[in-house]
Design an enzyme around this catalytic site. Structure first.
Site, mmCIF file in Angstrom:
data_model
loop_
_atom_site.group_PDB
_atom_site.id
_atom_site.type_symbol
_atom_site.label_atom_id
_atom_site.label_comp_id
_atom_site.label_asym_id
_atom_site.label_seq_id
_atom_site.Cartn_x
_atom_site.Cartn_y
_atom_site.Cartn_z
ATOM 1 N N LYS A 192 0.954 -1.338 -0.078
ATOM 2 C CA LYS A 192 -0.138 -0.075 0.174
ATOM 3 C C LYS A 192 0.944 1.008 0.062
ATOM 4 O O LYS A 192 1.445 1.578 1.165
ATOM 5 C CB LYS A 192 -0.883 -0.029 1.106
ATOM 6 C CG LYS A 192 -2.027 0.851 1.247
ATOM 7 C CD LYS A 192 -1.643 2.456 1.063
ATOM 8 C CE LYS A 192 -2.268 3.439 1.998
ATOM 9 N NZ LYS A 192 -1.835 4.598 1.464
ATOM 10 N N GLU A 268 7.989 1.161 11.718
ATOM 11 C CA GLU A 268 9.551 2.019 11.593
ATOM 12 C C GLU A 268 8.810 3.518 11.579
ATOM 13 O O GLU A 268 8.145 3.969 10.621
ATOM 14 C CB GLU A 268 10.113 1.820 10.265
ATOM 15 C CG GLU A 268 10.668 0.236 10.100
ATOM 16 C CD GLU A 268 11.486 0.282 11.088
ATOM 17 O OE1 GLU A 268 12.223 0.963 11.793
ATOM 18 O OE2 GLU A 268 12.201 -1.227 11.433
ATOM 19 N N CYS A 303 13.372 10.481 7.881
ATOM 20 C CA CYS A 303 12.968 10.090 9.277
ATOM 21 C C CYS A 303 14.237 10.154 10.222
ATOM 22 O O CYS A 303 14.122 10.282 11.271
ATOM 23 C CB CYS A 303 12.686 8.545 9.249
ATOM 24 S SG CYS A 303 13.784 7.373 8.495
ATOM 25 N N GLU A 401 8.881 16.472 15.429
ATOM 26 C CA GLU A 401 9.481 16.068 14.184
ATOM 27 C C GLU A 401 8.838 17.081 13.052
ATOM 28 O O GLU A 401 7.520 17.243 12.942
ATOM 29 C CB GLU A 401 9.138 14.721 13.702
ATOM 30 C CG GLU A 401 9.845 14.306 12.161
ATOM 31 C CD GLU A 401 9.320 12.883 12.037
ATOM 32 O OE1 GLU A 401 8.077 12.346 12.012
ATOM 33 O OE2 GLU A 401 10.155 12.086 11.457
HETATM 34 P P1 NAD Z 1 1.831 8.731 7.506
HETATM 35 O O1 NAD Z 1 2.058 8.084 8.746
HETATM 36 O O2 NAD Z 1 0.942 9.858 7.336
HETATM 37 O O3 NAD Z 1 1.339 7.675 6.238
HETATM 38 C C1 NAD Z 1 1.803 6.430 6.176
HETATM 39 C C2 NAD Z 1 1.259 5.631 5.333
HETATM 40 O O4 NAD Z 1 0.111 5.074 6.305
HETATM 41 C C3 NAD Z 1 0.473 6.061 4.276
HETATM 42 O O5 NAD Z 1 0.721 5.089 3.236
HETATM 43 C C4 NAD Z 1 -0.712 6.570 4.684
HETATM 44 O O6 NAD Z 1 -1.726 6.263 3.447
HETATM 45 C C5 NAD Z 1 -1.152 5.364 5.622
HETATM 46 N N1 NAD Z 1 -2.029 5.780 6.687
HETATM 47 C C6 NAD Z 1 -2.467 7.031 6.888
HETATM 48 N N2 NAD Z 1 -3.456 7.239 7.806
HETATM 49 C C7 NAD Z 1 -3.873 5.969 8.066
HETATM 50 C C8 NAD Z 1 -4.758 5.146 8.880
HETATM 51 N N3 NAD Z 1 -5.820 5.850 9.676
HETATM 52 N N4 NAD Z 1 -4.849 3.779 9.055
HETATM 53 C C9 NAD Z 1 -3.937 3.160 8.252
HETATM 54 N N5 NAD Z 1 -2.953 3.810 7.103
HETATM 55 C C10 NAD Z 1 -2.932 5.033 7.113
HETATM 56 O O7 NAD Z 1 3.480 8.873 7.103
HETATM 57 P P2 NAD Z 1 4.011 10.073 5.857
HETATM 58 O O8 NAD Z 1 3.795 11.306 6.014
HETATM 59 O O9 NAD Z 1 3.823 9.326 4.664
HETATM 60 O O10 NAD Z 1 5.662 9.655 6.386
HETATM 61 C C11 NAD Z 1 6.292 10.452 7.095
HETATM 62 C C12 NAD Z 1 6.487 9.613 8.008
HETATM 63 O O11 NAD Z 1 7.283 8.525 8.165
HETATM 64 C C13 NAD Z 1 7.572 10.690 9.180
HETATM 65 O O12 NAD Z 1 7.008 10.463 10.359
HETATM 66 C C14 NAD Z 1 8.686 9.753 9.136
HETATM 67 O O13 NAD Z 1 9.653 9.809 10.109
HETATM 68 C C15 NAD Z 1 8.398 8.487 8.999
HETATM 69 N N6 NAD Z 1 9.262 7.642 8.220
HETATM 70 C C16 NAD Z 1 9.982 6.692 9.092
HETATM 71 C C17 NAD Z 1 10.950 5.675 8.479
HETATM 72 C C18 NAD Z 1 11.839 4.761 9.427
HETATM 73 O O14 NAD Z 1 12.274 3.873 8.734
HETATM 74 N N7 NAD Z 1 11.629 4.810 10.739
HETATM 75 C C19 NAD Z 1 11.416 5.877 7.051
HETATM 76 C C20 NAD Z 1 10.653 6.903 6.448
HETATM 77 C C21 NAD Z 1 9.639 7.659 7.072
#
Ligand code: NAD
Length: 500
Positions: A192, A268, A303, A401
């Site tokens: 997804k 993650e 991240c 963040e």
């Molecule tokens: P997000 O949490 O908004 O979304 C991540 C995914 O979750 C997307 O595919 C989104 O469509 C889905 N999602 C959103 N709401 C949901 C719900 N209610 N139920 C199920 N799925 C849902 O994150 P983002 O804005 O896409 O990415 C940024 C974040 O990702 C930052 O916090 C960053 O630090 C983190 N990140 C972490 C790593 C790591 O390896 N630790 C790597 C990259 C990014």
């Protein structure tokens, strides 16, 4: 610069790109069951790139049913590991043939600088998939020390149906980190992608099918998180859900699992990583170069962004001067122009969030050393790289963040204070440490509470090292390296009586 084509040539490639826009289920591209679509927008220009299938619960049900059927019939899960390896390597060979096209697609879909996509995201994703393909036929089970009357075999089996919910900041790379080990172990995988950045995941599905990954072993479902992500999280027939994204959404997956089938959840999550300079450092040219990269790589939408630069009070001015000089060489603008190191932010929501944090920083008394404003380049979502000084640990910009091109310089009066400040966060994903003192490097690396500590360089390790967070940066497992495979396998004990 000579390794790159011209911006005009990359723009011409962008115009000629071909990529699927429908969901990939059962080896075919198909419209969402509801017929709904969503738009993919180029954040650097504001133009619509494509109308994509916007999946929902019905599509999730269908994809999971097919993934389960594929897992049970063994076309992928029971293939000899060396055959899985060969097929994944055929897939990566195809990815290499399409490297430039994938890099341009990633850049226009996400706003990332093409330069980084060509040198980092795409080759890094391919190398990651290759690493895990090679691991397929090199991983052993073990025998327990159970004495002469029994043989205790500890074997690994693929977990079954794996769903991966991805973020938008490294769309291909985060997919590779999960797809590599999950496919190599023989699982059926449902991806997804983030709604803002689904195009390269769909292109990968097309190439995976061409390379011979069997239908049903891989599905890609673009669509809104609260529908597709939630439906995968709650589905009773998904065995593992591996998530990368925000801590806020990550928490929801633990609830989804508790409310459904107790599927394994691996998270993650976000970070607020420190860049710690100890008091023996006196030459700041290389340190500043690493600090700029740590803070502004991928526009800070990273991240492990090092958004808290912790520097001894006595070195603050010298470091700041070197840091700002290095940053001035990082140009912001058209992501397809390889001269630019900084592109556009991914979408209007993130752009507004970052500008709000900048205003909050100003309002709470931090001093803008450079940047602090939007950059008006056409209809694009650009923000000046922003550095705050006079930042204290209680200010919002030092605690939350931001996920954008904003970093803070914080001064301390001792090495002990530096480590305490570095650990003063709810997150624990990564920390960078600079010192020339070997003993101090070891001691401080142990004292820092984070999943990855990089010493005298900013990095996240390599394909062989596990990656994941302490505290609220992660849960349940690691990506990358051998450890990542434990997310996607079950451990079985086969205990045989051999006495009679
Ligand atoms: P997000 O949490 O908004 O979304 C991540 C995914 O979750 C997307 O595919 C989104 O469509 C889905 N999602 C959103 N709401 C949901 C719900 N209610 N139920 C199920 N799925 C849902 O994150 P983002 O804005 O896409 O990415 C940024 C974040 O990702 C930052 O916090 C960053 O630090 C983190 N990140 C972490 C790593 C790591 O390896 N630790 C790597 C990259 C990014």
């Amino acid at each position: 610069m000579s390794d790159f084509l011209s911006v005009k040539e990359y723009e011409a490639i962008a115009k000629r790109l071909s990529y699927p826009t429908q969901a990939f289920i059962d080896g075919e591209f198909t419209a969402a069951a509801s017929g709904r679509t969503m738009r993919s927008i180029n954040p650097a220009t504001g133009s619509v790139i494509a109308e994509l299938a916007s999946c929902g619960r019905e599509d999730v049900d269908r994809a999971v049913k097919i993934a389960r059927r594929t897992f049970e019939n063994g076309v992928w899960s029971k293939k000899h590991p060396s055959e899985r390896k060969e097929i994944i390597l055929a897939f990566t060979a195809l990815l290499r043939e399409h490297l430039i096209e994938l890099a341009v697609l990633e850049s226009i879909d996400s706003g990332k600088p093409l330069r980084a996509c060509l040198t980092g995201d795409v080759p890094g994703s391919i190398a990651c998939l290759e690493w895990h393909a090679e691991y397929a036929d090199k991983s052993y089970g073990s025998i327990s020390p159970s004495g002469d009357s029994a043989v205790g075999m500890i074997v690994k089996e693929p977990a079954g149906v794996v769903a991966c919910v991805l973020p938008w900041n490294f769309p291909l790379l985060m997919m590779a980190w999960k797809l590599g080990p999950a496919l190599s172990e023989g699982n059926s995988v449902i991806i997804k992608p983030a709604s803002a950045t689904s195009l390269t995941a769909l292109k990968l599905a097309e190439l995976a099918a061409e390379a011979g990954i069997p239908e049903g072993a891989l599905a890609v479902l673009p669509g809104p998180g609260p529908e597709v992500g939630e439906a995968l999280g709650l589905h009773p027939d998904v065995d593992v859900l591996s998530f990368t994204g925000s801590t806020e959404v990550g928490r929801k997956f633990l609830e989804y699992s508790a409310r459904s089938n107790l599927k394994r959840i691996v998270l993650e999550l976000g970070g607020k990583s420190p860049f710690v300079i100890l008091d023996d450092i006196t030459d700041f040219a290389y340190v500043a170069q690493q600090a700029v990269s740590a803070a502004f790589w991928n526009m800070g939408e990273n991240c492990t962004q090092n958004s808290r630069i912790i520097v001894p009070e006595k070195s603050k001015d010298a470091f700041t001067e070197a840091f700002l000089a290095e940053l001035s060489t990082w140009k912001t603008g058209n992501p397809l122009d390889p001269a630019n190191s900084l592109g556009a932010l991914v979408n209007k929501t993130q752009y507004d969030t970052v500008l709000n944090y900048i205003e909050k920083g100003k309002a709470e008394g931090a001093q803008v050393l450079t940047g602090g404003q939007p950059l008006h380049i056409g209809q694009g979502l650009f923000i000046e790289p922003t550095v705050f000084g006079e930042v204290t640990s209680t200010q919002t910009i030092a605690r939350e963040e931001i996920f954008g091109p904003v970093t803070s310089i914080m001064a301390v009066s001792s090495n002990e204070e530096a480590i305490a400040l570095a650990n003063d966060t709810n997150y624990g994903l990564q920390a960078t440490l600079f010192t020339n003192n070997l003993a101090l490097a070891h001691r401080c690396a142990k004292a820092l509470r984070a999943g990855t500590i990089s010493v005298n360089v900013y990095c996240e390790g390599d394909d062989s090292t596990p990656f994941g967070g302490y505290k609220q940066s992660g849960f349940g497992g690691k990506d990358k390296g051998r450890e990542s495979h434990s997310q996607y396998v079950e451990t079985k004990t086969i205990f045989m009586n051999i006495e009679n």
